[in-house]
Design a protein around this motif. Sequence first.
Motif, mmCIF file in Angstrom:
data_model
loop_
_atom_site.group_PDB
_atom_site.id
_atom_site.type_symbol
_atom_site.label_atom_id
_atom_site.label_comp_id
_atom_site.label_asym_id
_atom_site.label_seq_id
_atom_site.Cartn_x
_atom_site.Cartn_y
_atom_site.Cartn_z
ATOM 1 N N PHE A 60 -0.449 3.131 -14.875
ATOM 2 C CA PHE A 60 -0.876 1.733 -14.885
ATOM 3 C C PHE A 60 -1.182 1.227 -13.477
ATOM 4 O O PHE A 60 -1.995 0.321 -13.290
ATOM 5 C CB PHE A 60 0.206 0.873 -15.552
ATOM 6 C CG PHE A 60 -0.157 -0.575 -15.713
ATOM 7 C CD1 PHE A 60 -1.351 -0.963 -16.331
ATOM 8 C CD2 PHE A 60 0.699 -1.578 -15.277
ATOM 9 C CE1 PHE A 60 -1.681 -2.313 -16.478
ATOM 10 C CE2 PHE A 60 0.374 -2.924 -15.427
ATOM 11 C CZ PHE A 60 -0.820 -3.290 -16.023
ATOM 12 N N ASN A 61 -0.539 1.838 -12.501
ATOM 13 C CA ASN A 61 -0.749 1.370 -11.137
ATOM 14 C C ASN A 61 -2.188 1.529 -10.660
ATOM 15 O O ASN A 61 -2.571 0.943 -9.656
ATOM 16 C CB ASN A 61 0.209 2.068 -10.164
ATOM 17 C CG ASN A 61 0.039 3.569 -10.138
ATOM 18 O OD1 ASN A 61 -0.020 4.201 -11.189
ATOM 19 N ND2 ASN A 61 -0.042 4.153 -8.960
ATOM 20 N N ALA A 62 -2.990 2.301 -11.376
ATOM 21 C CA ALA A 62 -4.397 2.443 -10.978
ATOM 22 C C ALA A 62 -5.231 1.249 -11.414
ATOM 23 O O ALA A 62 -6.302 1.010 -10.861
ATOM 24 C CB ALA A 62 -4.982 3.705 -11.594
ATOM 25 N N ILE A 63 -4.778 0.528 -12.415
ATOM 26 C CA ILE A 63 -5.650 -0.478 -13.022
ATOM 27 C C ILE A 63 -5.029 -1.870 -13.089
ATOM 28 O O ILE A 63 -5.697 -2.814 -13.505
ATOM 29 C CB ILE A 63 -6.071 -0.044 -14.450
ATOM 30 C CG1 ILE A 63 -4.831 0.189 -15.345
ATOM 31 C CG2 ILE A 63 -6.920 1.225 -14.398
ATOM 32 C CD1 ILE A 63 -5.177 0.431 -16.818
ATOM 33 N N ALA A 64 -3.764 -1.981 -12.692
ATOM 34 C CA ALA A 64 -3.100 -3.294 -12.783
ATOM 35 C C ALA A 64 -3.936 -4.338 -12.058
ATOM 36 O O ALA A 64 -4.366 -4.139 -10.923
ATOM 37 C CB ALA A 64 -1.699 -3.211 -12.170
ATOM 38 N N MET A 103 6.384 -8.025 -7.119
ATOM 39 C CA MET A 103 5.273 -8.735 -7.762
ATOM 40 C C MET A 103 5.039 -10.096 -7.131
ATOM 41 O O MET A 103 3.901 -10.487 -6.893
ATOM 42 C CB MET A 103 5.589 -8.920 -9.245
ATOM 43 C CG MET A 103 5.537 -7.637 -10.029
ATOM 44 S SD MET A 103 6.214 -8.003 -11.675
ATOM 45 C CE MET A 103 5.539 -6.660 -12.607
ATOM 46 N N LEU A 104 6.112 -10.831 -6.895
ATOM 47 C CA LEU A 104 5.966 -12.142 -6.271
ATOM 48 C C LEU A 104 5.336 -11.995 -4.888
ATOM 49 O O LEU A 104 4.529 -12.813 -4.463
ATOM 50 C CB LEU A 104 7.324 -12.840 -6.146
ATOM 51 C CG LEU A 104 8.006 -13.291 -7.439
ATOM 52 C CD1 LEU A 104 9.408 -13.835 -7.135
ATOM 53 C CD2 LEU A 104 7.187 -14.361 -8.156
ATOM 54 N N GLY A 160 -2.721 -9.551 -4.764
ATOM 55 C CA GLY A 160 -2.236 -8.336 -4.114
ATOM 56 C C GLY A 160 -2.134 -7.168 -5.074
ATOM 57 O O GLY A 160 -2.393 -6.016 -4.708
ATOM 58 N N ILE A 161 -1.747 -7.450 -6.302
ATOM 59 C CA ILE A 161 -1.612 -6.368 -7.279
ATOM 60 C C ILE A 161 -2.984 -5.750 -7.568
ATOM 61 O O ILE A 161 -3.144 -4.530 -7.627
ATOM 62 C CB ILE A 161 -0.944 -6.899 -8.570
ATOM 63 C CG1 ILE A 161 0.539 -7.180 -8.287
ATOM 64 C CG2 ILE A 161 -1.088 -5.900 -9.725
ATOM 65 C CD1 ILE A 161 1.276 -7.893 -9.417
ATOM 66 N N GLU A 189 -6.909 -1.277 -6.385
ATOM 67 C CA GLU A 189 -8.192 -0.867 -5.799
ATOM 68 C C GLU A 189 -7.989 0.083 -4.625
ATOM 69 O O GLU A 189 -8.704 1.076 -4.488
ATOM 70 C CB GLU A 189 -8.969 -2.110 -5.339
ATOM 71 C CG GLU A 189 -9.430 -2.958 -6.518
ATOM 72 C CD GLU A 189 -10.254 -4.177 -6.088
ATOM 73 O OE1 GLU A 189 -10.651 -4.944 -6.954
ATOM 74 O OE2 GLU A 189 -10.482 -4.331 -4.857
ATOM 75 N N ASP A 190 -7.013 -0.233 -3.791
ATOM 76 C CA ASP A 190 -6.768 0.634 -2.634
ATOM 77 C C ASP A 190 -6.269 2.004 -3.075
ATOM 78 O O ASP A 190 -6.596 3.030 -2.460
ATOM 79 C CB ASP A 190 -5.746 -0.010 -1.685
ATOM 80 C CG ASP A 190 -6.363 -1.125 -0.843
ATOM 81 O OD1 ASP A 190 -7.576 -1.382 -0.992
ATOM 82 O OD2 ASP A 190 -5.634 -1.733 -0.043
#
Lengths: 494, 494, 448, 448
Positions: A243-247, A338-339, A345-346, A351-352
């Motif tokens: 999920f970290n690729a698209i969050a 998250m905050l 930022g997420i 994207e990065d």
Amino acid sequence: QEEPLIFELDSPGASGVDLDEPEEFAPRLGGVARQGRIGLPGLSEPEVMRHYVRLSQKNYAIDSGLYPLGSCTMKHNPRLNEKMARLPGFGDVHPLQPQQTVQGALELIDTLAHWLKELTGMPAVAMSPKAGAHGELCGMMAIDAALRARGEEGTRKRVLVPESAHGTNPATAAQIGFTVDSIPATEDGHVDVKAFKAKLGPDVAAIMLTNPNTCGLFERDIIEIADAVHEAGGYFYCDGANFNAIAGRVRPGDLGIDAMHINLHKTFSTPHGGGGPGAGPVVFSQALAPFAPLPWIVHEKGAYRAIEHEGESTGQPFGRMTAFHGQMGMFVRALAYMLSHGADGIRQASEDAVLSANYILASLKDVMSAPYEGPCMHEALFDDSFLKGTGVETLDFAKAMIDEGYHPMTMYFPLVVHGAMLIEPTESESKDSLDLFIATLRDLAESAKRGETERFSGAPYLAPRRRLDETLAARKPILRWQHGRNEPASKAAE
Amino acid sequence: QEEPLIFELDSPGASGVDLDEPEEFAPRLGGVARQGRIGLPGLSEPEVMRHYVRLSQKNYAIDSGLYPLGSCTMKHNPRLNEKMARLPGFGDVHPLQPQQTVQGALELIDTLAHWLKELTGMPAVAMSPKAGAHGELCGMMAIDAALRARGEEGTRKRVLVPESAHGTNPATAAQIGFTVDSIPATEDGHVDVKAFKAKLGPDVAAIMLTNPNTCGLFERDIIEIADAVHEAGGYFYCDGANFNAIAGRVRPGDLGIDAMHINLHKTFSTPHGGGGPGAGPVVFSQALAPFAPLPWIVHEKGAYRAIEHEGESTGQPFGRMTAFHGQMGMFVRALAYMLSHGADGIRQASEDAVLSANYILASLKDVMSAPYEGPCMHEALFDDSFLKGTGVETLDFAKAMIDEGYHPMTMYFPLVVHGAMLIEPTESESKDSLDLFIATLRDLAESAKRGETERFSGAPYLAPRRRLDETLAARKPILRWQHGRNEPASKAAE
Amino acid sequence: MRYLPLTTDDRAQMLAAIGAKSVDELFKDVPEAARLDGLIDLPRRQGEMEVERQLAAMAGKNIPAGQVPFFVGAGAYKHHIPATVDHLIQRSEFLTSYTPYQPEITQGTLQYLFEFQTQVSMLTGMEVANASMYDGSTACGEAVLMAHRVTKRKKAVLSGNLHPHYQDVVANLSDFGSYKLVTEPPCPKGTEGLAGEIDEETSCVVVQNPDIFGHVRDLSALAEAAHAKGALMIVVVPEIVSLGLITPPGEMGADIVVGEGQSLGNGLNFGGPYVGLFAAKQKFVRQMPGRLCGETVDAEGKRGFVLTLSTREQHIRREKATSNICTNSGLCCLAFTIHLSLLGEEGYTRLARINHANAVKLADALGAVPGVNVLNEAFFNEFTIETPKPGAEVIDALVEKGVLGGVPLSRLMPGNDEMKNLIAVASTEVNSDQDRAAYARALKEVLA
Amino acid sequence: MRYLPLTTDDRAQMLAAIGAKSVDELFKDVPEAARLDGLIDLPRRQGEMEVERQLAAMAGKNIPAGQVPFFVGAGAYKHHIPATVDHLIQRSEFLTSYTPYQPEITQGTLQYLFEFQTQVSMLTGMEVANASMYDGSTACGEAVLMAHRVTKRKKAVLSGNLHPHYQDVVANLSDFGSYKLVTEPPCPKGTEGLAGEIDEETSCVVVQNPDIFGHVRDLSALAEAAHAKGALMIVVVPEIVSLGLITPPGEMGADIVVGEGQSLGNGLNFGGPYVGLFAAKQKFVRQMPGRLCGETVDAEGKRGFVLTLSTREQHIRREKATSNICTNSGLCCLAFTIHLSLLGEEGYTRLARINHANAVKLADALGAVPGVNVLNEAFFNEFTIETPKPGAEVIDALVEKGVLGGVPLSRLMPGNDEMKNLIAVASTEVNSDQDRAAYARALKEVLA
């Protein structure tokens, strides 16, 4: 200097704590008082301190170097999160304290749940699963519960799982009685939609899919797949490891997914800790939401309440995954992360992560071999065809990276690619760091092609240990230290 | 992988903090706003984290190994002390808060003062000196103030200091205008009492003595010395660096001492921190007590009060050593340590420190050479006569210890012994640890005698750096990084 | 005894190896009259839990800055410190390492000291900086002694607006060193003229910026006046964050700059440990006190760092040393350096702007309270207010309302009637709009 | 964005190297319908200070165990954890290290896991232990599944005095796995007889010691009864400190022992992360779930450690794995192991005695309150009281008096009338005489 086992440092009678013996009293143990010694070693505090500091110095860690581990995201762990998790109001509260004394703890869980639901576009979340695989179990149980509610638990026993799936997927399905049916992949690394559709039928309970998949690719036909499985009366479980690729860029809820676990440590940076603890909350679609397990939090009349038993609230919970509320310590860390990042930022982090993986793919595909055309998502997949004829195996190549100061990448996974090497740089690396890594891998690849096999076959040369004999370990398992057998295995094995 | 300087990792515009630009406002800087860039590098948080973690990995530390440093006690630093110093009530209070809001902080200082006075048998203590040398300065100022009160500041300008003294002793005396007169040592490592007495006269302000002395011996004539200097109208300053050998067994107040500083980090285990911060409270005899500097704490009417100015209380303070109350952070750590040890533990610690040093002396004096017969106090002194003819110098011998995993001992100090090697194991080492250290030193000594000079002359071979060119550093000092001159000195030096 | 590894058995074996019957034998050189047979009259050893309880009880009697609207400054400032800083300085390899006299195994410490020196040079606009002093006040004292050495003169001129505690420290060293000192009276308006006091005997003029009342000034003319008489200008910077927004002393002509570095990376700690900054022109480097770290190469030609120019120092030079100092604030430097590395150019200058913006807002809010007068035209994050009641009383009354409102200047300069109704008020990035509103409201009530 | 090292320039350069015009191009496989163009409706990024404020505000709404007289147990216990533990587990090399699949560079992790396994074996009196499970409850569930595998039977018998949450977890796994489960009703007197339920179809009997009411029992006879039928005995240890004073399950004939290890080294954490203990007889090792660390040698013959017997695990065996588990509680094991290493034989057994002594004192104090009845004959550090009013009401009333008095058993077993007036009360080394007196006083008032 070698570091002995703690048991080999025993000074009988010593202790690293000062406790006063209680005053004389009449024990009430009902005759089951322990007899005899346990065998624990005695050490003073300075000895314990030095022992574990020295042990730590034998470890590689994200704080000291890049981890190119595909499917096992190792990103920066902010220390703010550690500090927050240790606030007494979070770290020093008991799960069974009266609820009016833990309103802030319940609020934190509810707030994190809100973030997870918004980020995934899903209406419900089960917070209690203790790890990703535990989340998978939770998700598949919810599916089974939904099938029961439809009276189809006896007939729908087949679960479709792609060949490229994580091992936990089939293991989870099998653990609760489903049979596993494998879906082949196309040559370009995606689910073979045609083959998948052919396997659908009235006995199919669900499909378990990872997206982005373990080849590092986004399943472009995912909505079609979701529609098809739903049409066939089954559910769509998504392995959320990636999920970290698209969050922030894609919401699983918009893709037709019914359940997905979220590895807080992979996506939201709770530290890996040498193998845990993790946390694996599961988001649910409307169809599965009623079956979410106990406990959960509701907010009513200005107060938070933990629903701990069926009947205290609406819903048909399928049961309970674990004793208490889940991994509160991880929740605090994830919410702090998250905050800090925020919605912006997420998205940028995703994207990065993708940008960095593509940069590695683009920079190395001329010297290493990439089985699929890019663009990839957050992981770049290579195979071993560039090593053909060099006498260097994937394993050797990876171990040689250790001597260059790097942790090896993920090897031999996914299984659909020969000699796979899966690299996930994450968003935490600077361009300088990526460039140095790329240069090192180029150098190694060229070295392999030049036939410098010794650099690989004996690697690592510079680590705290040379290659370890795993066969010996498995053949004659020594799983604990014992008095009297405290000479190293090297001697025992002779 | 080499670790660059932080300036060489610059990504212009990056930052490891997220701060929002303030809303537009009219600055009131009166025309002195900074123009142009400062030149600071920009890095993200993960880069800063990794940089300093990697730097730390190039350091030796007490947590990972023994420090045999004579006169620079390196003992175990309990983490309880760190935790206590970070309690918001200590770490997050301002020295100029209203006193009614810092009663607990004042209480802590007063409690620590009580412990120091009881342990030393002295009636007063100045808490504010920031380090041992600062404490020496404080003590000598008090002596000068007392002489002024007697009208003798112009006539008593000579201070007697043994040859074996720490360099700070003469430096301190000289800094405030005393002349330094050296006292010779006897052949057995003690002050030459006869020579000392011969130097006494109406121009002598004080004697500065270390006890136990820097040869590791207790000055057995100390009471005679004290009486003599007092009789001659002078004061007795004791360098308290070695108080850790006798705490709980001997009170300096019973020896006739007028002033002594206490290195909290040496005796009471505040961490050395790579060279500070330290703390150097000074205890005073009745004769000097009235002259103790500002500020100090009094307890009256159930409340604590800090006396910050002359006239707020009795006493004739000679002035002020530093802006605020002293090293509060060290005070908390030291008191936590003292409370943990207690009167019994402090005595036992001194005994163990002395026992361990004697054990090393006894175990090594056959292969190394000890200039004085034992028993020693908490340090064992060796000289280089056992290296005679081997081609190995004290420095080489010490550097070879690095390759064996040890920090070198104190070398070439005290100056009264040729090629001195001063070893202080402290009470923090287990017998196993001492035995391993002894075995290593025996091996090195025997290796030197066998003529294995290469092992010594090129040492260290296994450290993060080989021997460094200190002459080059001093001849052409490069004391900062500069834009444009960022190639390593190795190239610049060519 | 949890900190002591030796067991009773170990002790017996070791005594046997030594050939001593008891530990008492090892103490035989102690004069009998001074031997303690029993224990000193202090409590016995205690477990962690008990020690924690006692100390937590003491800590609980204090009001931490982070728990109330907090405006106390005057040489120490409450800032937000990133969690990364404390994590890193607690690493065993930094925390429990010795002074880096053995450079081969202390490159970690040495490299950060080199980074620290460079950062301090950059911030102050000076050519070189040392590896830190105890704190700002002692650095100031050492700077005056250094100026005397450099100029071979014996008189210093002190601004009356230098922090009174710093004045005391300088006075103390001058007094015992038999140097001459001229101190101007304090000038709450910030219009003090010092140039007139500088003569051919003067080694240095010492001036603080921002000064004790918070005034910020251009010191270039003073530097010229000093240099014209062959004297040095020493500038004291009590709040290092100010240099993110203010022209550095080096550009104003300072010869020596000292400062308090606590604001970066270091907590309030009730006054210590702090980190003294010390920077100077290159040509004076051999007269500097304190440790210096320098770059060099190792036997293989690799870049490395060492403590250098130690021929200035006491352990080599003894009574001829430039100073008796043999400590720096190592770990506090590290905290400073990590915090500043996290901030970077962008973060550091923005932090300074936030501080100034907050102080401006606060000055406006307090200035609007009836009877309150803000003295400053120009300031950074601290300013002085004049109130119709004595400052000390006002501050005590504010405590009752849960606000720590600043430092009454009468506390620093008792007996000076001009100070009676003045309060130094500081505001940093930690103060929110609510904090400011709470202060203004409380002040209004107190003065009503 | 402080956590993201890439700058705008970097991103542009990387896109150029890739040959993509924008990041959007890299996401081209995402179906257009599902692409988010804007930001999700959640707050934007915030600095550390702001995040700290928000979370501290939430934390401030809770009452931490350390701030009040605290007697809550029932599966999680408030103990004092030495400062050394938290320092060590926060070392970067432990905290931010990956699962030790590359043993050459993770010997630190592997060696402490080996030490952990040994310690758990020693405490439980069993031959082998794994490298931990998620927590005690999930370990219990896995133990039942393992018993089914070992015996090739499908029925488990559960004690009614097993923690109700643990019962739920087992029931859940049995339910979805289509296994049979017989659960006894709870027995507050602690006299439950389970042997009668064990038959030839039974794979295991699961019993907790001390049980949910705090009763401590000798389980030897039950083990014999189980073994006579070819079934295994699984013993659940909810409070690992108890084994410092109680006969270990291994000596009572247990085949599998699971437990909650939170009490050693780990905070309450509102329920997690905790550390599940899992030990068994050697002969069952290949049917165990979870990670195992084993000793071996490296290419030079030096002792080293590796994860082993992974042919049981999901990443190799997939659907044929013994469990789907692929995590342990690594860092929690480390905390456990360090705490236990600090305690040692002396400290651990004494800690157990202190716990028991405190509980005995508390039982006497509460038992003396009019109307209160202590149910237990034998217990360790937790016991059950019967009060004249409903337990939940008593506990709420105690909160008002600043005492957290335990767990009303009706909260764990709602709808069971027998539980209505019962409260489980725990007392550990953290409770002082004052705490106990405060509890007795408050209880008396509440019941008056």
